[in-house]
Design a protein around this motif. Structure first.
Motif, PDB file in Angstrom:
ATOM      1  N   TYR A   3      -0.515   4.040  -6.070  1.00  0.00           N
ATOM      2  CA  TYR A   3       0.143   3.731  -4.800  1.00  0.00           C
ATOM      3  C   TYR A   3      -0.901   3.553  -3.702  1.00  0.00           C
ATOM      4  O   TYR A   3      -1.826   4.362  -3.571  1.00  0.00           O
ATOM      5  CB  TYR A   3       1.092   4.878  -4.437  1.00  0.00           C
ATOM      6  N   ASP A   4      -0.747   2.501  -2.915  1.00  0.00           N
ATOM      7  CA  ASP A   4      -1.667   2.241  -1.801  1.00  0.00           C
ATOM      8  C   ASP A   4      -1.074   2.842  -0.525  1.00  0.00           C
ATOM      9  O   ASP A   4      -0.135   2.287   0.050  1.00  0.00           O
ATOM     10  CB  ASP A   4      -1.853   0.724  -1.644  1.00  0.00           C
ATOM     11  N   PRO A   5      -1.616   3.959  -0.043  1.00  0.00           N
ATOM     12  CA  PRO A   5      -1.028   4.628   1.126  1.00  0.00           C
ATOM     13  C   PRO A   5      -1.190   3.834   2.420  1.00  0.00           C
ATOM     14  O   PRO A   5      -0.630   4.203   3.448  1.00  0.00           O
ATOM     15  CB  PRO A   5      -1.790   5.956   1.195  1.00  0.00           C
ATOM     16  N   ASN A   7      -0.288   0.579   2.568  1.00  0.00           N
ATOM     17  CA  ASN A   7       0.582  -0.606   2.574  1.00  0.00           C
ATOM     18  C   ASN A   7       1.467  -0.591   3.823  1.00  0.00           C
ATOM     19  O   ASN A   7       1.691   0.447   4.447  1.00  0.00           O
ATOM     20  CB  ASN A   7       1.385  -0.708   1.263  1.00  0.00           C
ATOM     21  N   ALA A  10       4.308   1.896   4.094  1.00  0.00           N
ATOM     22  CA  ALA A  10       3.807   3.266   4.267  1.00  0.00           C
ATOM     23  C   ALA A  10       3.495   3.496   5.745  1.00  0.00           C
ATOM     24  O   ALA A  10       3.791   4.563   6.307  1.00  0.00           O
ATOM     25  CB  ALA A  10       2.562   3.489   3.414  1.00  0.00           C
ATOM     26  N   LYS A  14       5.204   6.176   8.336  1.00  0.00           N
ATOM     27  CA  LYS A  14       4.405   7.149   9.108  1.00  0.00           C
ATOM     28  C   LYS A  14       4.535   6.930  10.608  1.00  0.00           C
ATOM     29  O   LYS A  14       3.993   7.696  11.402  1.00  0.00           O
ATOM     30  CB  LYS A  14       2.924   7.042   8.710  1.00  0.00           C
ATOM     31  N   LYS A  47      11.787   7.538   1.141  1.00  0.00           N
ATOM     32  CA  LYS A  47      10.727   8.341   1.743  1.00  0.00           C
ATOM     33  C   LYS A  47       9.949   8.999   0.610  1.00  0.00           C
ATOM     34  O   LYS A  47      10.419   9.939  -0.015  1.00  0.00           O
ATOM     35  CB  LYS A  47      11.330   9.384   2.679  1.00  0.00           C
ATOM     36  N   GLY A  48       8.800   8.477   0.338  1.00  0.00           N
ATOM     37  CA  GLY A  48       7.989   8.962  -0.773  1.00  0.00           C
ATOM     38  C   GLY A  48       7.125   7.814  -1.239  1.00  0.00           C
ATOM     39  O   GLY A  48       7.377   6.664  -0.892  1.00  0.00           O
ATOM     40  N   GLU A  49       6.125   8.148  -2.038  1.00  0.00           N
ATOM     41  CA  GLU A  49       5.141   7.135  -2.430  1.00  0.00           C
ATOM     42  C   GLU A  49       5.523   6.541  -3.781  1.00  0.00           C
ATOM     43  O   GLU A  49       5.065   7.003  -4.830  1.00  0.00           O
ATOM     44  CB  GLU A  49       3.752   7.764  -2.444  1.00  0.00           C
ATOM     45  N   TYR A  50       6.347   5.495  -3.749  1.00  0.00           N
ATOM     46  CA  TYR A  50       6.799   4.832  -4.970  1.00  0.00           C
ATOM     47  C   TYR A  50       6.555   3.339  -4.837  1.00  0.00           C
ATOM     48  O   TYR A  50       7.027   2.703  -3.884  1.00  0.00           O
ATOM     49  CB  TYR A  50       8.284   5.121  -5.227  1.00  0.00           C
ATOM     50  N   ILE A  51       5.830   2.792  -5.781  1.00  0.00           N
ATOM     51  CA  ILE A  51       5.406   1.394  -5.704  1.00  0.00           C
ATOM     52  C   ILE A  51       6.577   0.440  -5.883  1.00  0.00           C
ATOM     53  O   ILE A  51       6.673  -0.569  -5.196  1.00  0.00           O
ATOM     54  CB  ILE A  51       4.345   1.109  -6.801  1.00  0.00           C
ATOM     55  N   HIS A 102       5.619  -0.975  -1.995  1.00  0.00           N
ATOM     56  CA  HIS A 102       6.412   0.243  -1.749  1.00  0.00           C
ATOM     57  C   HIS A 102       7.845  -0.174  -2.033  1.00  0.00           C
ATOM     58  O   HIS A 102       8.333  -1.140  -1.428  1.00  0.00           O
ATOM     59  CB  HIS A 102       6.255   0.719  -0.301  1.00  0.00           C
TER      60      HIS A 102
END
Ligand code: 5GP
Length: 119
Positions: A3-5, A7, A10, A14, A47-51, A102
């Protein structure tokens, strides 16, 4: 693939980049697409890091999977789309031309959308 935080979605999650918010709860954020393809074009992201759906369907918790899918339905409900209907699309990977890594569901509506695919 990790996962690219950094992107774009993302950054929206934030709060680093603004969005035209439609709905938010503990599980999901919904906002209007910057380049709408229909009179209603809203994106719903977990809400969470899912590609992608491939990642989310395997790695997300039961609570998040349930909460996210309820949020997709709730967003469409709040947009007033249930009577006329709407289309959901979740592009996953290269063949589907997924641009943002994401997971996001497109909610499309506001006019008759025609056949599902054009080649
Ligand atoms: P995909 O092709 O990955 O399924 O769709 C990505 C979508 O994200 C596209 O419809 C595009 O217009 C939208 N998009 C890309 N960048 C932004 C942005 O910064 N803000 C918003 N609201 N939508 C974006």
């Amino acid at each position: 693939m990790a996962y690219d935080p950094e992107n774009i979605f993302a950054k929206i999650l934030k709060g680093e980049i603004p969005c035209d918010k439609v709905f938010e709860n503990d599980y999901a954020l919904a906002f209007n697409d910057i380049n709408p393809q229909a009179p209603v074009h809203t994106l719903v992201i977990p809400k969470g890091e899912y590609i992608s759906m491939a990642d989310f369907s395997v790695n997300a918790s039961e609570e998040l999977v349930t909460g996210f899918f309820r949020a997709v339905g709730e967003t469409a409900r709040q947009l007033g789309l249930e009577e006329g209907g709407y289309r959901l699309i979740a592009n996953t990977g290269e063949n589907a031309h997924q641009e943002v890594p994401h997971l996001h569901f497109h909610i499309l509506s506001g006019r008759p959308l025609g056949p599902m695919l054009s080649f």
